[in-house]
Write an enzyme that holds these catalytic residues in place. Structure first.
Site, mmCIF file in Angstrom:
data_model
loop_
_atom_site.group_PDB
_atom_site.id
_atom_site.type_symbol
_atom_site.label_atom_id
_atom_site.label_comp_id
_atom_site.label_asym_id
_atom_site.label_seq_id
_atom_site.Cartn_x
_atom_site.Cartn_y
_atom_site.Cartn_z
ATOM 1 C CE1 TYR A 49 -4.226 -1.445 -0.158
ATOM 2 C CE2 TYR A 49 -3.619 -2.699 1.783
ATOM 3 C CZ TYR A 49 -4.487 -2.454 0.740
ATOM 4 O OH TYR A 49 -5.624 -3.225 0.589
ATOM 5 C CG ASN A 112 -12.528 -2.397 1.809
ATOM 6 O OD1 ASN A 112 -11.615 -3.102 2.231
ATOM 7 N ND2 ASN A 112 -12.330 -1.364 1.017
ATOM 8 C CG HIS A 115 -6.064 -5.688 -2.755
ATOM 9 N ND1 HIS A 115 -5.890 -4.348 -3.017
ATOM 10 C CD2 HIS A 115 -5.251 -6.342 -3.620
ATOM 11 C CE1 HIS A 115 -4.990 -4.214 -4.001
ATOM 12 N NE2 HIS A 115 -4.594 -5.409 -4.369
ATOM 13 C CD GLU A 126 -1.415 -4.872 -6.091
ATOM 14 O OE1 GLU A 126 -2.385 -5.661 -6.248
ATOM 15 O OE2 GLU A 126 -1.561 -3.637 -5.982
HETATM 16 P P1 GTP Z 1 -7.938 -2.088 -2.380
HETATM 17 O O1 GTP Z 1 -8.481 -3.085 -3.366
HETATM 18 O O2 GTP Z 1 -7.793 -2.652 -0.989
HETATM 19 O O3 GTP Z 1 -6.675 -1.436 -2.882
HETATM 20 O O4 GTP Z 1 -9.089 -0.970 -2.255
HETATM 21 P P2 GTP Z 1 -9.461 0.170 -3.309
HETATM 22 O O5 GTP Z 1 -8.565 0.096 -4.511
HETATM 23 O O6 GTP Z 1 -10.928 0.076 -3.529
HETATM 24 O O7 GTP Z 1 -9.159 1.491 -2.475
HETATM 25 P P3 GTP Z 1 -7.745 2.239 -2.253
HETATM 26 O O8 GTP Z 1 -6.660 1.556 -2.997
HETATM 27 O O9 GTP Z 1 -7.980 3.679 -2.476
HETATM 28 O O10 GTP Z 1 -7.524 2.029 -0.677
HETATM 29 C C1 GTP Z 1 -6.938 0.846 -0.193
HETATM 30 C C2 GTP Z 1 -7.643 0.424 1.070
HETATM 31 O O11 GTP Z 1 -7.375 1.377 2.094
HETATM 32 C C3 GTP Z 1 -9.167 0.366 0.992
HETATM 33 O O12 GTP Z 1 -9.662 -0.816 0.437
HETATM 34 C C4 GTP Z 1 -9.529 0.472 2.456
HETATM 35 O O13 GTP Z 1 -9.358 -0.782 3.126
HETATM 36 C C5 GTP Z 1 -8.478 1.446 2.969
HETATM 37 N N1 GTP Z 1 -9.009 2.819 2.947
HETATM 38 C C6 GTP Z 1 -9.154 3.641 1.890
HETATM 39 N N2 GTP Z 1 -9.684 4.822 2.253
HETATM 40 C C7 GTP Z 1 -9.884 4.735 3.586
HETATM 41 C C8 GTP Z 1 -10.411 5.629 4.568
HETATM 42 O O14 GTP Z 1 -10.810 6.746 4.273
HETATM 43 N N3 GTP Z 1 -10.449 5.182 5.862
HETATM 44 C C9 GTP Z 1 -10.020 3.922 6.201
HETATM 45 N N4 GTP Z 1 -10.073 3.529 7.490
HETATM 46 N N5 GTP Z 1 -9.518 3.054 5.319
HETATM 47 C C10 GTP Z 1 -9.448 3.459 4.030
HETATM 48 MG MG MG Z 2 -6.457 0.014 -4.355
#
Ligand code: GTP
Ligand code: MG
Length: 149
Positions: A49, A112, A115, A126
């Site tokens: 991440y 959620n 990933h 990855e």
């Molecule tokens: P991934 O498939 O896990 O990468 O999720 P994504 O691509 O839908 O979202 P993103 O890559 O922007 O963020 C990665 C992960 O960080 C998310 O799936 C969440 O678990 C976490 N995350 C993102 N935004 C927030 C937030 O505002 N608050 C919190 N607590 N967790 C967040």
């Molecule tokens: Mg993501």
């Protein structure tokens, strides 16, 4: 061939959703090429991440991902990266459409359940990050001629 890294996060494992989530990708017709249950070290979570390092939620995110075992998966198929993201649904499960994994099974962004890689380049990056070479299998599913013409 296109591949994506899918990971069932610790909440998905703890809530007993592993079979349900794997089923959705299997039934869609993608090919599983890697699968393991794994306790993620902090350094690996941070590397995975790294693009989110500046975000205020980054420390919480790392705690979450390392809080218990995850299920690491590599999936292969035409268009698998974007299609898997559709099957997973929006980042915030409250905005995720019913029928998606997050839309059906989760209520909060910070929990959620799954990933999915966001580009074919990140899919390759990855998979290389989470799997060693001998942990991946290339094989031909018998159903292949019934899935693609
Ligand atoms: P991934 O498939 O896990 O990468 O999720 P994504 O691509 O839908 O979202 P993103 O890559 O922007 O963020 C990665 C992960 O960080 C998310 O799936 C969440 O678990 C976490 N995350 C993102 N935004 C927030 C937030 O505002 N608050 C919190 N607590 N967790 C967040
Ligand atoms: Mg993501």
């Amino acid at each position: 061939v296109e591949e994506t890294y899918i990971m069932i996060k610790p909440d998905g494992v703890q809530r007993g959703l592993v079979g349900e989530i794997i089923s959705r990708f299997e039934k869609k017709g993608f090919k599983l090429t890697g699968l393991k249950l794994f306790q993620c070290p902090k350094e690996l979570a941070e590397e995975h991440y790294k693009d989110l390092k500046s975000k205020s939620f980054f420390p919480k995110l790392i705690d979450y991902i390392t809080s218990g075992p995850v299920v690491c998966m590599a999936w292969e198929g035409i268009g698998v990266v974007a299609s898997a993201r559709k099957l997973i649904g929006a980042t915030n499960p409250l905005n995720a459409e019913p029928g998606t994994i997050r839309g059906d099974l989760a209520v909060q962004t910070g929990r959620n359940v799954v990933h999915g890689s966001d580009s074919p380049e990140n899919g390759k990056r990855e998979i290389a990050l989470w799997f060693k070479e001998g942990e991946l299998s290339s094989w031909t599913p018998v159903q292949e001629p019934w899935l693609t013409e």
